[in-house]
Design an enzyme around this catalytic site. Sequence first.
Site, mmCIF file in Angstrom:
data_model
loop_
_atom_site.group_PDB
_atom_site.id
_atom_site.type_symbol
_atom_site.label_atom_id
_atom_site.label_comp_id
_atom_site.label_asym_id
_atom_site.label_seq_id
_atom_site.Cartn_x
_atom_site.Cartn_y
_atom_site.Cartn_z
ATOM 1 N N SER A 192 62.413 31.731 41.089
ATOM 2 C CA SER A 192 62.307 31.962 42.574
ATOM 3 C C SER A 192 61.180 32.695 43.009
ATOM 4 C CB SER A 192 63.514 32.864 42.875
ATOM 5 O OG SER A 192 63.291 33.232 44.304
ATOM 6 N N HIS A 241 69.252 31.533 40.266
ATOM 7 C CA HIS A 241 69.425 31.975 38.925
ATOM 8 C C HIS A 241 70.789 31.766 38.264
ATOM 9 C CE1 HIS A 241 65.954 35.386 39.281
ATOM 10 N NE2 HIS A 241 65.515 33.948 39.170
ATOM 11 N N GLN A 245 70.804 36.046 44.986
ATOM 12 C CA GLN A 245 70.429 35.946 43.628
ATOM 13 C C GLN A 245 70.696 36.991 42.727
ATOM 14 O OE1 GLN A 245 66.521 33.622 43.207
ATOM 15 N NE2 GLN A 245 65.979 35.850 42.613
ATOM 16 N N GLU A 246 70.803 38.296 43.142
ATOM 17 C CA GLU A 246 71.177 39.125 41.954
ATOM 18 C C GLU A 246 71.782 40.203 42.773
ATOM 19 O OE1 GLU A 246 67.347 40.732 40.832
ATOM 20 O OE2 GLU A 246 66.525 38.664 40.184
ATOM 21 N N GLU A 262 68.287 36.114 33.180
ATOM 22 C CA GLU A 262 67.897 37.573 33.057
ATOM 23 C C GLU A 262 68.892 38.183 32.383
ATOM 24 O OE1 GLU A 262 66.551 38.625 36.796
ATOM 25 O OE2 GLU A 262 65.079 37.272 36.937
ATOM 26 N N ASP A 268 69.503 41.694 45.384
ATOM 27 C CA ASP A 268 68.194 41.015 45.604
ATOM 28 C C ASP A 268 68.829 39.669 46.214
ATOM 29 O OD1 ASP A 268 65.971 39.306 45.954
ATOM 30 O OD2 ASP A 268 65.497 39.219 43.625
ATOM 31 N N GLU A 270 66.840 43.884 48.487
ATOM 32 C CA GLU A 270 65.659 43.221 48.139
ATOM 33 C C GLU A 270 65.672 41.745 48.911
ATOM 34 O OE1 GLU A 270 63.217 41.387 44.256
ATOM 35 O OE2 GLU A 270 64.483 43.233 44.093
ATOM 36 N N ASP A 286 59.813 41.435 48.412
ATOM 37 C CA ASP A 286 59.154 40.961 47.277
ATOM 38 C C ASP A 286 58.445 39.521 47.823
ATOM 39 O OD1 ASP A 286 58.567 39.593 44.885
ATOM 40 O OD2 ASP A 286 60.796 38.989 44.245
ATOM 41 N N LYS A 324 55.004 42.559 40.948
ATOM 42 C CA LYS A 324 54.603 41.813 39.627
ATOM 43 C C LYS A 324 53.510 41.218 39.784
ATOM 44 C CE LYS A 324 59.222 39.639 40.960
ATOM 45 N NZ LYS A 324 59.966 38.551 41.884
ATOM 46 N N SER A 379 58.432 44.968 38.588
ATOM 47 C CA SER A 379 59.504 43.783 38.083
ATOM 48 C C SER A 379 58.981 43.041 36.924
ATOM 49 C CB SER A 379 60.021 43.268 39.376
ATOM 50 O OG SER A 379 60.873 42.240 39.051
ATOM 51 N N HIS A 380 59.973 42.589 36.175
ATOM 52 C CA HIS A 380 59.722 41.453 35.380
ATOM 53 C C HIS A 380 59.719 40.199 35.969
ATOM 54 C CE1 HIS A 380 64.317 40.676 35.095
ATOM 55 N NE2 HIS A 380 64.024 40.916 36.237
ATOM 56 N N ARG A 381 59.783 39.084 35.509
ATOM 57 C CA ARG A 381 59.985 37.482 36.107
ATOM 58 C C ARG A 381 61.037 37.080 35.259
ATOM 59 N NH1 ARG A 381 56.256 36.265 39.908
ATOM 60 N NH2 ARG A 381 58.138 35.180 40.743
ATOM 61 N N SER A 382 61.732 35.932 35.645
ATOM 62 C CA SER A 382 62.878 35.411 35.083
ATOM 63 C C SER A 382 62.420 34.709 33.881
ATOM 64 C CB SER A 382 63.533 34.412 36.186
ATOM 65 O OG SER A 382 62.749 33.494 36.516
ATOM 66 N N LYS A 386 62.655 46.968 37.216
ATOM 67 C CA LYS A 386 63.543 46.061 37.285
ATOM 68 C C LYS A 386 63.196 45.046 36.157
ATOM 69 C CE LYS A 386 65.272 42.572 40.579
ATOM 70 N NZ LYS A 386 64.840 41.886 41.820
#
Length: 422
Positions: free
Chosen positions: A47, A158, A166-167, A210, A245, A288, A314, A339, A366-369, A390
Amino acid sequence: MTLDDFYSIKNVDGLEIVDSRGNPTIRVFVRTVGGIAAYGDAPAGASKGSREAIEVRDPDRVGGMGVERAVKNVRDYVYPAIRGMDVRDQLAIDHTLIQLDGTPNKSKIGGNVTIATSIAVAKVAAKAQGVELFNYIGGSSANLIPVPLLNVINGGLHGGNKLKVQEFILIPAGFGEFSESLIASVEIYRKLKQVIISKYGKIYSGLGDEGGYSPPLESVDQALELLSSTIEELGFKGKVSLGIDAAATDFFNTSTEKYEIDGRALSPGELLDFYIELASKYDLVYMEDPFNENDLQSFAELNSKVQNMVIVGDDLYTTNVEYLRKGLRLRATGGVIVKPNQVGTLSETYQFCKEALDGFNKIVVSHRSGETEDSFVADLAVGLSAHFVKTGAPARGERTSKYNRLLEIEKIHHLRYRGKSA
């Protein structure tokens, strides 16, 4: 060999590796004349905000996902440009990368190339000076462990269900130590699996990109209720809060200008009321990307109406000061996602964080997927004195590597957990 020679870049090279989604990505190696070497990896999101730095990939390899062209850019352009530069001068090296590319979105040599190089340079510099990476990034002020945001139920891009959000995120802020917060989250995560299996069947205990579950839920309420009841059953009510998110750009219909969620088509105002209703029903303290990436005004309106919830941008900002400044003028958010690959270099990331903090926004590293097993994100979060970090569910090696690094930092260096002060 002089001391300056010791820190001078001798070699830069690239390698095509595989990320956590089974896609190619690039790893960049940097070595100094003194023999100190390290690497940086480029993560990738599923995303993505439309204003993110562009990844250079091979249109004719691995379904368009190969990075041989990116590796070639490292050898043909990056290596000659930064050879001989001092790894301790991150700003000068990043500036050279920016000028070398010459485009506003890193599309010439690739944002994946520039961020992997930038990370490798920072890691080599820290190693060469014999300091921890988080200390190299943040100095003596890097003394707090951020609160983890754990994505345990997946929807949107995701997930494989009807959830548009999404989350769904656990926020274990009510503990005295990071280790306590993480183990409590692990308990909830394990219990959640049992509940999902008993309600929906073992087939739904598989993990998403994730590490989160993707049970056959159809509404935001169902997901939040499932998490709330699990938290309460384990006795963590008041210690573990919830966040989402929304990634609302992905369920915004540009033709109708409506948000298509939970079987309804909502106007921005109706969606805002929906969010406020959710916050009143659940212990929801983090939200988010609640609106699409071009709707600053709705972000600002929601941010003005909620007192105990952090509204975070984001896709709205993509770690880019140009877009952040617009949001700060409207007081659109109370927090920002960080990111580094969205903007392409660490120096630009640091500037973004400084301006966000000056504008009273909390930092969420934050990480990424699509991740690798590198734990860089953990050191970055501590180094930037982030409020939150995150990096997914407490499962899958590319996620747990970050959490385990934070556990290590807490144990060895005796750093304090932010907890409720976040």
